[in-house]
Design a protein around this motif. Structure first.
Motif, PDB file in Angstrom:
ATOM      1  N   THR A   7      -6.420 -17.734  -7.891  1.00 37.13           N
ATOM      2  CA  THR A   7      -7.310 -16.580  -7.882  1.00 37.13           C
ATOM      3  C   THR A   7      -6.572 -15.409  -7.246  1.00 37.13           C
ATOM      4  O   THR A   7      -5.673 -15.593  -6.437  1.00 37.13           O
ATOM      5  CB  THR A   7      -8.588 -16.873  -7.065  1.00 37.13           C
ATOM      6  OG1 THR A   7      -8.210 -17.191  -5.742  1.00 37.13           O
ATOM      7  CG2 THR A   7      -9.386 -17.998  -7.690  1.00 37.13           C
ATOM      8  N   VAL A   8      -6.971 -14.210  -7.577  1.00 37.18           N
ATOM      9  CA  VAL A   8      -6.340 -13.007  -7.062  1.00 37.18           C
ATOM     10  C   VAL A   8      -6.870 -12.756  -5.651  1.00 37.18           C
ATOM     11  O   VAL A   8      -8.079 -12.748  -5.430  1.00 37.18           O
ATOM     12  CB  VAL A   8      -6.650 -11.801  -7.980  1.00 37.18           C
ATOM     13  CG1 VAL A   8      -6.086 -10.518  -7.395  1.00 37.18           C
ATOM     14  CG2 VAL A   8      -6.127 -12.063  -9.362  1.00 37.18           C
ATOM     15  N   ASP A   9      -5.933 -12.545  -4.712  1.00 41.83           N
ATOM     16  CA  ASP A   9      -6.303 -12.246  -3.320  1.00 41.83           C
ATOM     17  C   ASP A   9      -6.448 -10.730  -3.203  1.00 41.83           C
ATOM     18  O   ASP A   9      -5.486 -10.015  -2.974  1.00 41.83           O
ATOM     19  CB  ASP A   9      -5.233 -12.785  -2.373  1.00 41.83           C
ATOM     20  CG  ASP A   9      -5.568 -12.539  -0.919  1.00 41.83           C
ATOM     21  OD1 ASP A   9      -6.714 -12.154  -0.619  1.00 41.83           O
ATOM     22  OD2 ASP A   9      -4.673 -12.732  -0.075  1.00 41.83           O
ATOM     23  N   ARG A  10      -7.683 -10.243  -3.407  1.00 41.78           N
ATOM     24  CA  ARG A  10      -7.917  -8.809  -3.449  1.00 41.78           C
ATOM     25  C   ARG A  10      -7.639  -8.145  -2.089  1.00 41.78           C
ATOM     26  O   ARG A  10      -7.030  -7.078  -2.042  1.00 41.78           O
ATOM     27  CB  ARG A  10      -9.351  -8.511  -3.874  1.00 41.78           C
ATOM     28  CG  ARG A  10      -9.592  -8.814  -5.318  1.00 41.78           C
ATOM     29  CD  ARG A  10     -11.038  -8.530  -5.673  1.00 41.78           C
ATOM     30  NE  ARG A  10     -11.388  -9.232  -6.884  1.00 41.78           N
ATOM     31  CZ  ARG A  10     -11.736  -8.639  -7.993  1.00 41.78           C
ATOM     32  NH1 ARG A  10     -11.800  -7.345  -8.038  1.00 41.78           N
ATOM     33  NH2 ARG A  10     -12.030  -9.338  -9.059  1.00 41.78           N
ATOM     34  N   SER A  11      -8.083  -8.718  -1.029  1.00 43.47           N
ATOM     35  CA  SER A  11      -7.882  -8.085   0.284  1.00 43.47           C
ATOM     36  C   SER A  11      -6.390  -8.034   0.624  1.00 43.47           C
ATOM     37  O   SER A  11      -5.911  -7.042   1.187  1.00 43.47           O
ATOM     38  CB  SER A  11      -8.656  -8.818   1.380  1.00 43.47           C
ATOM     39  OG  SER A  11      -8.157 -10.132   1.555  1.00 43.47           O
ATOM     40  N   GLY A  12      -5.661  -9.072   0.263  1.00 45.58           N
ATOM     41  CA  GLY A  12      -4.211  -9.077   0.498  1.00 45.58           C
ATOM     42  C   GLY A  12      -3.517  -8.018  -0.331  1.00 45.58           C
ATOM     43  O   GLY A  12      -2.598  -7.336   0.129  1.00 45.58           O
ATOM     44  N   ARG A  13      -3.953  -7.862  -1.549  1.00 44.78           N
ATOM     45  CA  ARG A  13      -3.380  -6.858  -2.454  1.00 44.78           C
ATOM     46  C   ARG A  13      -3.676  -5.447  -1.949  1.00 44.78           C
ATOM     47  O   ARG A  13      -2.808  -4.578  -1.967  1.00 44.78           O
ATOM     48  CB  ARG A  13      -3.951  -7.069  -3.867  1.00 44.78           C
ATOM     49  CG  ARG A  13      -3.408  -6.131  -4.893  1.00 44.78           C
ATOM     50  CD  ARG A  13      -1.975  -6.469  -5.199  1.00 44.78           C
ATOM     51  NE  ARG A  13      -1.456  -5.512  -6.161  1.00 44.78           N
ATOM     52  CZ  ARG A  13      -0.193  -5.212  -6.253  1.00 44.78           C
ATOM     53  NH1 ARG A  13       0.672  -5.799  -5.460  1.00 44.78           N
ATOM     54  NH2 ARG A  13       0.215  -4.350  -7.140  1.00 44.78           N
TER      55      ARG A  13
END
Length: 181
Positions: A7-13
């Motif tokens: 899954t895409v780590d939005r907060s990390g991105r």
């Protein structure tokens, strides 16, 4: 391997993008910034160059910064006047105008530090004068003022005809700050 289930780590991105943006801004700012190393002996003008750069490139000094220079200016003024009068006396010269002789004595006897500490009558650049602890406290904070009688004494002695003679013929024989002449 596991690529289908990731899954895409939005907060990390978002955090990574913010860091990248900050790095880019810092890079632009540092490209405009120029650092210099000023070397030289004492009284060679290093701090003068820095002050001129502040005036030219940073819009000058604020009122509070200017007021911080006031005690230094007063000290330089008194030290220079005392040096001239002292050397004039060493040469065996005295003021040509009789009333300036007593004023020259007053200059030699004056102690700026004692004046600023003692609550004496102080005068500002605008000519107003005050007495007491309030003016004394301002003096010690950098917006202090110097004794008006001594300021007038320096003014009168400086206009005396013997001073140009001392300055023209003997200025290389005693120490006087560059800004004093």
């Amino acid at each position: 391997m596991g690529g289908c289930v990731s899954t895409v780590d939005r907060s990390g991105r978002e955090r990574s993008d913010a860091i990248d943006k900050q790095l880019e801004e810092d890079s632009k700012r540092y490209k405009r910034e120029c650092k210099i190393l000023l070397l030289g002996s004492g009284e060679s003008g290093k701090s003068t160059v820095v002050k001129q750069m502040k005036i030219i490139h940073q819009g000058g000094y604020s009122r509070s910064e200017l007021l911080e220079f006031r005690p230094t200016i007063y000290k330089n003024l008194v030290d220079s006047a005392q040096a001239v009068v002292s050397y004039m006396r060493k040469l065996g010269l005295d003021c040509a105008v009789m009333k300036n002789r007593a004023l020259a004595d007053k200059i030699l006897e004056y102690d700026l530090r004692a004046d600023l500490d003692g609550g004496k009558r102080l005068v500002g650049l605008n000519g107003s004068s005050e007495e007491g602890e309030d003016s004394d406290e301002r003096a010690l904070k950098g917006d202090g003022e110097m004794d008006s009688d001594v300021a007038r004494a320096i003014w009168e002695v400086w206009k005396d005809p013997v001073i140009p003679q001392v300055m023209d013929e003997h200025s290389s024989e005693f120490y006087l700050m560059d800004s004093a002449s």
